[in-house]
Design a protein around this motif. Sequence first.
Motif, PDB file in Angstrom:
ATOM      1  N   TYR A 104       0.850  -1.204   0.000  1.00  0.00           N
ATOM      2  CA  TYR A 104       0.000   0.000   0.000  1.00  0.00           C
ATOM      3  C   TYR A 104       0.878   1.245   0.000  1.00  0.00           C
ATOM      4  O   TYR A 104       2.078   1.185   0.322  1.00  0.00           O
ATOM      5  CB  TYR A 104      -0.942   0.011   1.208  1.00  0.00           C
ATOM      6  CG  TYR A 104      -0.243   0.030   2.545  1.00  0.00           C
ATOM      7  CD1 TYR A 104       0.240   1.219   3.105  1.00  0.00           C
ATOM      8  CD2 TYR A 104      -0.061  -1.147   3.278  1.00  0.00           C
ATOM      9  CE1 TYR A 104       0.886   1.234   4.336  1.00  0.00           C
ATOM     10  CE2 TYR A 104       0.584  -1.150   4.497  1.00  0.00           C
ATOM     11  CZ  TYR A 104       1.056   0.056   5.019  1.00  0.00           C
ATOM     12  OH  TYR A 104       1.706   0.070   6.245  1.00  0.00           O
ATOM     13  N   LEU A 105       0.286   2.360  -0.371  1.00  0.00           N
ATOM     14  CA  LEU A 105       0.973   3.651  -0.365  1.00  0.00           C
ATOM     15  C   LEU A 105       0.359   4.505   0.739  1.00  0.00           C
ATOM     16  O   LEU A 105      -0.856   4.637   0.825  1.00  0.00           O
ATOM     17  CB  LEU A 105       0.817   4.359  -1.715  1.00  0.00           C
ATOM     18  CG  LEU A 105       1.209   3.567  -2.972  1.00  0.00           C
ATOM     19  CD1 LEU A 105       0.974   4.401  -4.215  1.00  0.00           C
ATOM     20  CD2 LEU A 105       2.649   3.109  -2.889  1.00  0.00           C
ATOM     21  N   ASP A 106       1.213   5.076   1.575  1.00  0.00           N
ATOM     22  CA  ASP A 106       0.740   5.961   2.632  1.00  0.00           C
ATOM     23  C   ASP A 106       1.317   7.358   2.421  1.00  0.00           C
ATOM     24  O   ASP A 106       1.908   7.652   1.374  1.00  0.00           O
ATOM     25  CB  ASP A 106       1.122   5.411   4.015  1.00  0.00           C
ATOM     26  CG  ASP A 106       2.618   5.133   4.122  1.00  0.00           C
ATOM     27  OD1 ASP A 106       3.379   5.605   3.250  1.00  0.00           O
ATOM     28  OD2 ASP A 106       3.027   4.440   5.071  1.00  0.00           O
ATOM     29  N   LYS A 164      -1.738  15.682  -1.191  1.00  0.00           N
ATOM     30  CA  LYS A 164      -2.071  14.381  -0.610  1.00  0.00           C
ATOM     31  C   LYS A 164      -3.579  14.224  -0.448  1.00  0.00           C
ATOM     32  O   LYS A 164      -4.155  13.186  -0.823  1.00  0.00           O
ATOM     33  CB  LYS A 164      -1.384  14.239   0.748  1.00  0.00           C
ATOM     34  CG  LYS A 164      -1.623  12.878   1.421  1.00  0.00           C
ATOM     35  CD  LYS A 164      -1.348  12.931   2.903  1.00  0.00           C
ATOM     36  CE  LYS A 164      -2.450  13.733   3.613  1.00  0.00           C
ATOM     37  NZ  LYS A 164      -2.337  13.663   5.080  1.00  0.00           N
ATOM     38  N   ASP A 165      -4.227  15.256   0.070  1.00  0.00           N
ATOM     39  CA  ASP A 165      -5.684  15.184   0.247  1.00  0.00           C
ATOM     40  C   ASP A 165      -6.384  15.034  -1.095  1.00  0.00           C
ATOM     41  O   ASP A 165      -7.376  14.289  -1.211  1.00  0.00           O
ATOM     42  CB  ASP A 165      -6.186  16.437   0.964  1.00  0.00           C
ATOM     43  CG  ASP A 165      -5.714  16.511   2.417  1.00  0.00           C
ATOM     44  OD1 ASP A 165      -5.308  15.457   2.946  1.00  0.00           O
ATOM     45  OD2 ASP A 165      -5.754  17.601   3.003  1.00  0.00           O
ATOM     46  N   GLY A 166      -5.860  15.721  -2.106  1.00  0.00           N
ATOM     47  CA  GLY A 166      -6.451  15.603  -3.434  1.00  0.00           C
ATOM     48  C   GLY A 166      -6.319  14.195  -4.000  1.00  0.00           C
ATOM     49  O   GLY A 166      -7.249  13.676  -4.630  1.00  0.00           O
ATOM     50  N   LEU A 167      -5.163  13.575  -3.762  1.00  0.00           N
ATOM     51  CA  LEU A 167      -4.948  12.211  -4.260  1.00  0.00           C
ATOM     52  C   LEU A 167      -5.851  11.213  -3.552  1.00  0.00           C
ATOM     53  O   LEU A 167      -6.427  10.320  -4.189  1.00  0.00           O
ATOM     54  CB  LEU A 167      -3.478  11.820  -4.073  1.00  0.00           C
ATOM     55  CG  LEU A 167      -2.465  12.561  -4.955  1.00  0.00           C
ATOM     56  CD1 LEU A 167      -1.045  12.168  -4.571  1.00  0.00           C
ATOM     57  CD2 LEU A 167      -2.716  12.265  -6.436  1.00  0.00           C
ATOM     58  N   PHE A 168      -5.985  11.359  -2.246  1.00  0.00           N
ATOM     59  CA  PHE A 168      -6.868  10.444  -1.507  1.00  0.00           C
ATOM     60  C   PHE A 168      -8.326  10.654  -1.895  1.00  0.00           C
ATOM     61  O   PHE A 168      -9.102   9.688  -1.982  1.00  0.00           O
ATOM     62  CB  PHE A 168      -6.666  10.628   0.001  1.00  0.00           C
ATOM     63  CG  PHE A 168      -5.561   9.781   0.576  1.00  0.00           C
ATOM     64  CD1 PHE A 168      -5.829   8.516   1.069  1.00  0.00           C
ATOM     65  CD2 PHE A 168      -4.260  10.241   0.610  1.00  0.00           C
ATOM     66  CE1 PHE A 168      -4.812   7.724   1.585  1.00  0.00           C
ATOM     67  CE2 PHE A 168      -3.239   9.463   1.126  1.00  0.00           C
ATOM     68  CZ  PHE A 168      -3.509   8.200   1.615  1.00  0.00           C
ATOM     69  N   ASP A 169      -8.718  11.915  -2.133  1.00  0.00           N
ATOM     70  CA  ASP A 169     -10.089  12.172  -2.578  1.00  0.00           C
ATOM     71  C   ASP A 169     -10.335  11.583  -3.961  1.00  0.00           C
ATOM     72  O   ASP A 169     -11.444  11.129  -4.271  1.00  0.00           O
ATOM     73  CB  ASP A 169     -10.356  13.685  -2.612  1.00  0.00           C
ATOM     74  CG  ASP A 169     -10.443  14.290  -1.215  1.00  0.00           C
ATOM     75  OD1 ASP A 169     -10.651  13.513  -0.255  1.00  0.00           O
ATOM     76  OD2 ASP A 169     -10.297  15.519  -1.087  1.00  0.00           O
ATOM     77  N   MET A 170      -9.312  11.593  -4.792  1.00  0.00           N
ATOM     78  CA  MET A 170      -9.433  11.048  -6.149  1.00  0.00           C
ATOM     79  C   MET A 170      -9.635   9.537  -6.117  1.00  0.00           C
ATOM     80  O   MET A 170     -10.490   8.985  -6.817  1.00  0.00           O
ATOM     81  CB  MET A 170      -8.165  11.377  -6.954  1.00  0.00           C
ATOM     82  CG  MET A 170      -8.160  10.811  -8.367  1.00  0.00           C
ATOM     83  SD  MET A 170      -6.498  10.839  -9.094  1.00  0.00           S
ATOM     84  CE  MET A 170      -6.112  12.582  -8.981  1.00  0.00           C
ATOM     85  N   PRO A 217      -9.854   5.436  -1.182  1.00  0.00           N
ATOM     86  CA  PRO A 217      -9.475   4.080  -0.761  1.00  0.00           C
ATOM     87  C   PRO A 217     -10.375   3.548   0.349  1.00  0.00           C
ATOM     88  O   PRO A 217     -11.038   4.325   1.071  1.00  0.00           O
ATOM     89  CB  PRO A 217      -8.040   4.267  -0.256  1.00  0.00           C
ATOM     90  CG  PRO A 217      -7.979   5.696   0.197  1.00  0.00           C
ATOM     91  CD  PRO A 217      -8.876   6.454  -0.750  1.00  0.00           C
ATOM     92  N   ALA A 218     -10.414   2.227   0.476  1.00  0.00           N
ATOM     93  CA  ALA A 218     -11.212   1.599   1.535  1.00  0.00           C
ATOM     94  C   ALA A 218     -10.702   2.014   2.904  1.00  0.00           C
ATOM     95  O   ALA A 218     -11.475   2.263   3.828  1.00  0.00           O
ATOM     96  CB  ALA A 218     -11.175   0.083   1.378  1.00  0.00           C
ATOM     97  N   ASP A 219      -9.372   2.087   3.068  1.00  0.00           N
ATOM     98  CA  ASP A 219      -8.743   2.584   4.283  1.00  0.00           C
ATOM     99  C   ASP A 219      -8.318   4.031   4.015  1.00  0.00           C
ATOM    100  O   ASP A 219      -7.511   4.276   3.113  1.00  0.00           O
ATOM    101  CB  ASP A 219      -7.528   1.733   4.634  1.00  0.00           C
ATOM    102  CG  ASP A 219      -6.901   2.120   5.980  1.00  0.00           C
ATOM    103  OD1 ASP A 219      -6.972   3.311   6.353  1.00  0.00           O
ATOM    104  OD2 ASP A 219      -6.322   1.235   6.634  1.00  0.00           O
ATOM    105  N   PRO A 220      -8.831   5.004   4.751  1.00  0.00           N
ATOM    106  CA  PRO A 220      -8.545   6.412   4.462  1.00  0.00           C
ATOM    107  C   PRO A 220      -7.086   6.819   4.643  1.00  0.00           C
ATOM    108  O   PRO A 220      -6.716   7.944   4.305  1.00  0.00           O
ATOM    109  CB  PRO A 220      -9.448   7.171   5.445  1.00  0.00           C
ATOM    110  CG  PRO A 220      -9.743   6.201   6.540  1.00  0.00           C
ATOM    111  CD  PRO A 220      -9.758   4.857   5.900  1.00  0.00           C
ATOM    112  N   THR A 221      -6.250   5.913   5.140  1.00  0.00           N
ATOM    113  CA  THR A 221      -4.832   6.242   5.326  1.00  0.00           C
ATOM    114  C   THR A 221      -3.907   5.466   4.389  1.00  0.00           C
ATOM    115  O   THR A 221      -2.708   5.697   4.383  1.00  0.00           O
ATOM    116  CB  THR A 221      -4.403   5.955   6.778  1.00  0.00           C
ATOM    117  OG1 THR A 221      -4.526   4.546   7.044  1.00  0.00           O
ATOM    118  CG2 THR A 221      -5.261   6.736   7.766  1.00  0.00           C
TER     119      THR A 221
END
Length: 449
Positions: free
Chosen positions: A364-366, A395-401, A404-408
Motif C-alpha cells: 500500500y501507499l501511505d 495528498k488530500d487531493g490524491l486520496f479524494d481522487m 481508498p477503503a482505508d482512508p490512510t
Amino acid sequence: MDLKSALKSAIEAKKKRHNPEAALEKEIEIFKRNYTDIKNNKSSIDQQSYARIPKFYYKLPKKDEILAQKLREEARDIFLKKKSKELLDNNELQAFWALLIKYQSSNVSPNSSFSGEETISYKEYQQIVNKAGPKYKIYLTPAVFAKLLQTSSQCKGRISTTSLFTYVMRKSWLEQTWIGLSLYDVTGHGYLREADLESYITFLIPTLPQLDGLENSFHNFYVCTVVRTFFFFLDPLRTGRVRIKDVVTCSFLDDLTELREGELTNDMLKANWFSAPSTLHVYGQYLNLDRDHNGMLSKRELAEYGTGTLTSVFLDRVFQECLTYKGEMDYKTYLDFVLALENRHEPQSLHYLFKILDINGVGYLDSFSLRYFLREIQEQMRVHDQDQVSFEDIKDGLFDMIKPADPTKITLQDLLNSGQGEVFVSILIDLNGFWAYERRAASPETVDN
C-alpha cells in the motif's frame, strides 16, 4: 384362536412394530453386522474400488527417459494432427458459403435493420445442417442459431447469413490457432514458456506479408517485441508462462493476423503495435537513448525517454525493482518499461508501476510514500518558478481522487476500483503529468463540471 384373541395379538404386534426403541436397537444391530462384514473384507473391497477408478494423472517423463519423451511427443503430434483434420479448410469454407447463398432468403421488410442483407430462418438453417455434412455439425448447433438470433421485430426468428459465416470461419480459425500453439507446448499442460512463444512467432513471420520488408537482422528484435507484449499483459505476476487459452482469446492475435492482409493504410499500420513501422519505431527510440552504443541503457540515458520529465526518484526505483545488468537495462526490460508507461490505464501497467511506487514493499501507499515521490515534483516547480502547492493539499487531493477503503492507505485494488489509476501514477512520476493535473484542477470548466 377366537376373534378377540386374534385382534389382541394384532394390536400387540403393531405396537412392537412402531416401538422407537425396538426399531433403533434393530438398526444398530444391522449396522454392527454390516460394519463387521465390511471391516473383515476391507482389503478386497478396496482393491475392487481402486480397479474401477480410471487413472487421470500421468507424471511427465524425466529428462533421462528419452524413449518415454519421444513416445509422448509422437502421441501428442498425432493427436493434434487428427484434431487439425477435423477443422474446415478454405475449400470447405467456400463450399459452406455457397450453401448459405443457396438457402438464404430476402423476404425482409425494407425498413428492417437487415435491409440489404440476406437472412435465414431456423427451417432453412436445419436444411443447411443436413446438407453440409458431419464435419460442419459441431459449428451448426441450435445454440449457435439462438446466439445469432436477432430481436428486431422485422427479422424475428431469423439470423444474418454473413454473421453465421463469420462465426464459423472465426471459430475454425481460432481452433486452428489453438492447435498451432499447442505444437509448441513442450510440457503439454496448456501453457507456453517464453522460448516456446518465441519459436511460434519466428515460424509465423514468413506468413505475414506486411513484414516482408523487415531485414533478417531485425527478426530477433521483432520476436522479442511481440513476445514481451504477450507476457507483459498475460503474465503480470511474472510466472514465466502464459496460458494458450489466454493467447488465443486476447486481441493481440488479431493484430498479428491483420498483417496477413496485402494492403493496409499508414494509419492502420501505426495503430498496430506489431507492424513493422511500430516495432522499428520502438527499437529506434532504444538506439537513440543508447548514447554510448553499448547495447544497454543507464539511468542517465533512460532519463531522456519521452519528454524527459520523469522524476529521478522514479527512475531510481525502476532500476531497483527491474532486472538490470551491472546497473544497466537491456531491451527486454526496456520494453516492459515502455509498455507500462504507454498503457497506464491498463491493470497490468498499474500492477507494474504500483510495485515501483511501493517503496516499503508493504502492498500500500501511505503519506510517507507519496511524500517520497512528490518532494522532487515540488522542487522542480520551484526551479521553474511555478506556484507552490503544499504537500498536504496534494495528498488530500490524491486520496479524494482514489477514495481508498482505508482512508490512510492506497492499495493497488483501490487504484483499479477508482478508475483514476493512470492520473494518480502520472502525478507521482512525471512532472508533465503533475502540471496537467494542476491545470485541469484549476480550470473553470473543471470546477463547473
